[in-house]
Scaffold this motif. Structure first.
Motif, PDB file in Angstrom:
ATOM      1  N   ASP A  69       0.855  -1.184   0.000  1.00 37.93           N
ATOM      2  CA  ASP A  69       0.000   0.000   0.000  1.00 37.93           C
ATOM      3  C   ASP A  69       0.893   1.236   0.000  1.00 37.93           C
ATOM      4  N   ALA A  70       0.853   1.999  -1.064  1.00 41.42           N
ATOM      5  CA  ALA A  70       1.711   3.180  -1.193  1.00 41.42           C
ATOM      6  C   ALA A  70       1.411   4.231  -0.138  1.00 41.42           C
ATOM      7  N   HIS A  71       0.194   4.210   0.392  1.00 45.82           N
ATOM      8  CA  HIS A  71      -0.198   5.214   1.390  1.00 45.82           C
ATOM      9  C   HIS A  71      -0.112   4.683   2.820  1.00 45.82           C
ATOM     10  N   ALA A  72       0.189   3.389   2.966  1.00 50.66           N
ATOM     11  CA  ALA A  72       0.295   2.760   4.293  1.00 50.66           C
ATOM     12  C   ALA A  72      -0.899   3.132   5.162  1.00 50.66           C
ATOM     13  N   PHE A  73      -2.079   3.009   4.583  1.00 48.88           N
ATOM     14  CA  PHE A  73      -3.284   3.490   5.247  1.00 48.88           C
ATOM     15  C   PHE A  73      -3.537   2.795   6.590  1.00 48.88           C
ATOM     16  N   GLU A  74      -3.399   1.468   6.617  1.00 51.82           N
ATOM     17  CA  GLU A  74      -3.674   0.739   7.858  1.00 51.82           C
ATOM     18  C   GLU A  74      -2.717   1.177   8.972  1.00 51.82           C
ATOM     19  N   LEU A  75      -1.435   1.291   8.634  1.00 51.30           N
ATOM     20  CA  LEU A  75      -0.445   1.700   9.639  1.00 51.30           C
ATOM     21  C   LEU A  75      -0.695   3.127  10.104  1.00 51.30           C
ATOM     22  N   LYS A  76      -0.997   4.007   9.170  1.00 55.07           N
ATOM     23  CA  LYS A  76      -1.313   5.391   9.551  1.00 55.07           C
ATOM     24  C   LYS A  76      -2.513   5.436  10.497  1.00 55.07           C
ATOM     25  N   SER A  77      -3.509   4.628  10.199  1.00 53.99           N
ATOM     26  CA  SER A  77      -4.726   4.617  11.018  1.00 53.99           C
ATOM     27  C   SER A  77      -4.424   4.199  12.454  1.00 53.99           C
ATOM     28  N   ILE A  91       3.308  10.648   7.887  1.00 56.78           N
ATOM     29  CA  ILE A  91       3.959  10.108   6.696  1.00 56.78           C
ATOM     30  C   ILE A  91       4.766   8.892   7.142  1.00 56.78           C
ATOM     31  N   ILE A  92       4.636   7.786   6.405  1.00 54.12           N
ATOM     32  CA  ILE A  92       5.346   6.544   6.727  1.00 54.12           C
ATOM     33  C   ILE A  92       6.550   6.423   5.807  1.00 54.12           C
ATOM     34  N   THR A  93       7.710   6.079   6.382  1.00 52.46           N
ATOM     35  CA  THR A  93       8.932   6.054   5.585  1.00 52.46           C
ATOM     36  C   THR A  93       9.775   4.815   5.883  1.00 52.46           C
ATOM     37  N   ASN A  94      10.766   4.594   5.023  1.00 47.27           N
ATOM     38  CA  ASN A  94      11.684   3.474   5.150  1.00 47.27           C
ATOM     39  C   ASN A  94      12.707   3.823   6.241  1.00 47.27           C
ATOM     40  N   GLY A  95      12.273   3.707   7.482  1.00 49.80           N
ATOM     41  CA  GLY A  95      13.086   4.156   8.609  1.00 49.80           C
ATOM     42  C   GLY A  95      13.062   5.668   8.691  1.00 49.80           C
ATOM     43  N   ALA A  96      13.516   6.201   9.833  1.00 46.16           N
ATOM     44  CA  ALA A  96      13.575   7.652   9.985  1.00 46.16           C
ATOM     45  C   ALA A  96      14.634   8.255   9.068  1.00 46.16           C
ATOM     46  N   ASP A  97      15.638   7.454   8.679  1.00 46.85           N
ATOM     47  CA  ASP A  97      16.692   7.966   7.802  1.00 46.85           C
ATOM     48  C   ASP A  97      16.126   8.483   6.485  1.00 46.85           C
ATOM     49  N   VAL A 254       7.891  14.455  -2.697  1.00 41.65           N
ATOM     50  CA  VAL A 254       9.174  13.834  -3.048  1.00 41.65           C
ATOM     51  C   VAL A 254       9.281  12.379  -2.589  1.00 41.65           C
ATOM     52  N   LYS A 255       8.237  11.875  -1.940  1.00 42.16           N
ATOM     53  CA  LYS A 255       8.259  10.484  -1.467  1.00 42.16           C
ATOM     54  C   LYS A 255       8.002   9.518  -2.620  1.00 42.16           C
ATOM     55  N   GLU A 256       8.795   8.449  -2.686  1.00 45.17           N
ATOM     56  CA  GLU A 256       8.549   7.415  -3.683  1.00 45.17           C
ATOM     57  C   GLU A 256       7.289   6.633  -3.303  1.00 45.17           C
ATOM     58  N   PRO A 257       6.571   6.093  -4.282  1.00 41.32           N
ATOM     59  CA  PRO A 257       5.250   5.500  -4.002  1.00 41.32           C
ATOM     60  C   PRO A 257       5.257   4.236  -3.150  1.00 41.32           C
ATOM     61  N   PHE A 258       6.243   3.374  -3.310  1.00 38.61           N
ATOM     62  CA  PHE A 258       6.238   2.094  -2.575  1.00 38.61           C
ATOM     63  C   PHE A 258       7.475   1.996  -1.681  1.00 38.61           C
ATOM     64  N   ASN A 259       7.654   3.002  -0.858  1.00 35.88           N
ATOM     65  CA  ASN A 259       8.902   3.113  -0.082  1.00 35.88           C
ATOM     66  C   ASN A 259       8.976   2.172   1.114  1.00 35.88           C
ATOM     67  N   ALA A 264       6.991  -4.945   6.361  1.00 39.21           N
ATOM     68  CA  ALA A 264       7.332  -3.925   7.355  1.00 39.21           C
ATOM     69  C   ALA A 264       6.078  -3.229   7.870  1.00 39.21           C
ATOM     70  N   GLN A 265       5.171  -2.915   6.955  1.00 37.60           N
ATOM     71  CA  GLN A 265       3.917  -2.270   7.370  1.00 37.60           C
ATOM     72  C   GLN A 265       3.128  -3.169   8.309  1.00 37.60           C
ATOM     73  N   ALA A 266       3.015  -4.436   7.963  1.00 38.38           N
ATOM     74  CA  ALA A 266       2.257  -5.377   8.790  1.00 38.38           C
ATOM     75  C   ALA A 266       2.898  -5.537  10.167  1.00 38.38           C
TER      76      ALA A 266
END
Length: 372
Positions: A69-77, A91-97, A254-259, A264-266
């Protein structure tokens, strides 16, 4: 035929130093032929990941042929519910880095400035140099405490971002709530405060703040958090930022769609609700800090009181040698030259057993030194 590389790299690369991670267990075992190695170098959770996160990853394996999910909707919720925020503030990202880089790409241009209290996490500098911006270092005081007046004095017309890591890596010191409030109220409103609270779960002082209250109030601040520390998910790389909606919307450009991958989301969805694992991790860390303090006091080694899951210890001119001797004994710690602190070693808090092995190793090294 020998080809000469005539490609001209960007000038910004002259200022960028690649991040040097702590040595992995397998590498030390292979290099030194050791069977027992403990790693107290990278501020990882010694209890491992949340069991619920492991189950969540296992249950999603059959679906990895699909894009996440490009928007990580479940995790954001789930995060929004846990932290009393709205989905639009996350905003969900590939680590804080990754988020640090995205913030730099969103706000910095050549000639801009960022302010970074020093010593601190090197990735802040990396993001600025990547965009051709200037890093203005403001030294912490002699006890590694933040000085808000010094930070404010460093502000110029070119300042775009101010980074605050609290608790700070590598010192373990923190910015009290009243100081953050003073900073936010004193700064021009066109400067963004990047408040990195990756280690916030380990802080036990009453006047500590993770900064989220100021996000809810609409201040120009973005709070960085990670699932790599308290949740034990460093290996799958997932973090998030919380900020007013307008800031998040800018960064999303500037975020890539499937970052962030689907596993990881699950894992993060499960881990953030695993209160038992979080509580136990906090307890082990607090007890481990006290265990280390007691031993360091008995050994006469100065250290900085920490609000994180590591302790900065001063070993003096022998620090590098002690770091290497610990490595030879199968104990991986972090030598302080990474932060321009050649007399220091940063030690991550482990389990009671791991801490005991470390203490025994230091005692052995000291004893050998006295007998020379």
């Amino acid at each position: 035929m020998i080809y000469i590389n005539l490609l001209k790299q960007r000038k910004a690369l002259d200022y960028i130093k690649p991040y040097i991670p702590g040595k992995p267990l397998w590498e030390v075992q292979k290099e030194l032929g050791l069977t027992r190695v403990i790693k107290l170098a990278s501020n990882e959770n010694p209890l491992g990941p949340s069991p619920k996160a492991i189950d969540a990853i296992t249950s999603r394996l059959s679906g990895i042929n699909r894009y996440p999910d490009a928007h990580a909707f479940e995790l954001k919720s789930v995060i929004a519910s846990q932290l009393s925020l709205s989905i639009s503030q996350l905003i969900i990202t590939n680590g804080a880095d990754e988020l640090i880089t995205l913030i730099s790409e969103t706000y910095l241009e050549s000639g801009d400035e960022i302010i970074v209290p020093a010593p601190s996490f090197s990735e802040y500098d990396f993001g600025a140099h990547l965009m051709g911006a200037k890093v203005v270092s403001v030294p912490l005081d002699n006890k590694y405490q933040f000085n808000i007046d010094s930070i404010l004095s460093a502000v110029t017309d070119y300042t775009k971002l101010i980074y605050i890591c609290s608790p700070n890596n590598p010192t373990g010191t923190y910015l009290p709530k009243y100081m953050l409030k003073k900073l936010l109220h004193s700064l021009p409103k066109n400067i963004l405060v990047v408040f990195d609270s990756a280690y916030s779960h380990f802080a036990t002082k009453e006047d500590y703040t993770n900064g989220l209250e100021y996000v809810r109030s609409g201040y120009p601040i973005i709070v960085l958090q990670t699932f790599s520390k308290i949740y034990g998910l460093a290996g799958v790389r997932v973090g998030f930022g919380a900020a007013p909606k307008s800031i998040i919307q800018s960064i999303l450009h500037v975020k890539e769609p499937f970052n962030v991958n689907s596993l990881a989301q699950a894992a993060a969805v499960a881990a953030i609700t695993d209160e038992e694992h979080v509580d136990r991790s906090k307890q082990v860390n607090t007890a481990g800090r006290e265990q280390l303090y007691k031993a360091l006091n008995e050994l006469g080694l100065p250290y900085t009181e920490s609000m994180s899951n590591f302790v900065l210890v001063e070993f003096g001119t022998e620090a590098k040698k002690i770091y290497e001797e610990l490595l030879n004994l199968g104990v991986i710690v972090r030598y302080g030259d990474t932060w321009g602190m050649p007399k220091h070693i940063r030690i991550s808090i482990g389990t009671h057993e791991e801490n005991s092995i470390l203490i025994e190793a230091i005692c052995s090294i000291q004893s050998k030194g006295e007998n020379r």
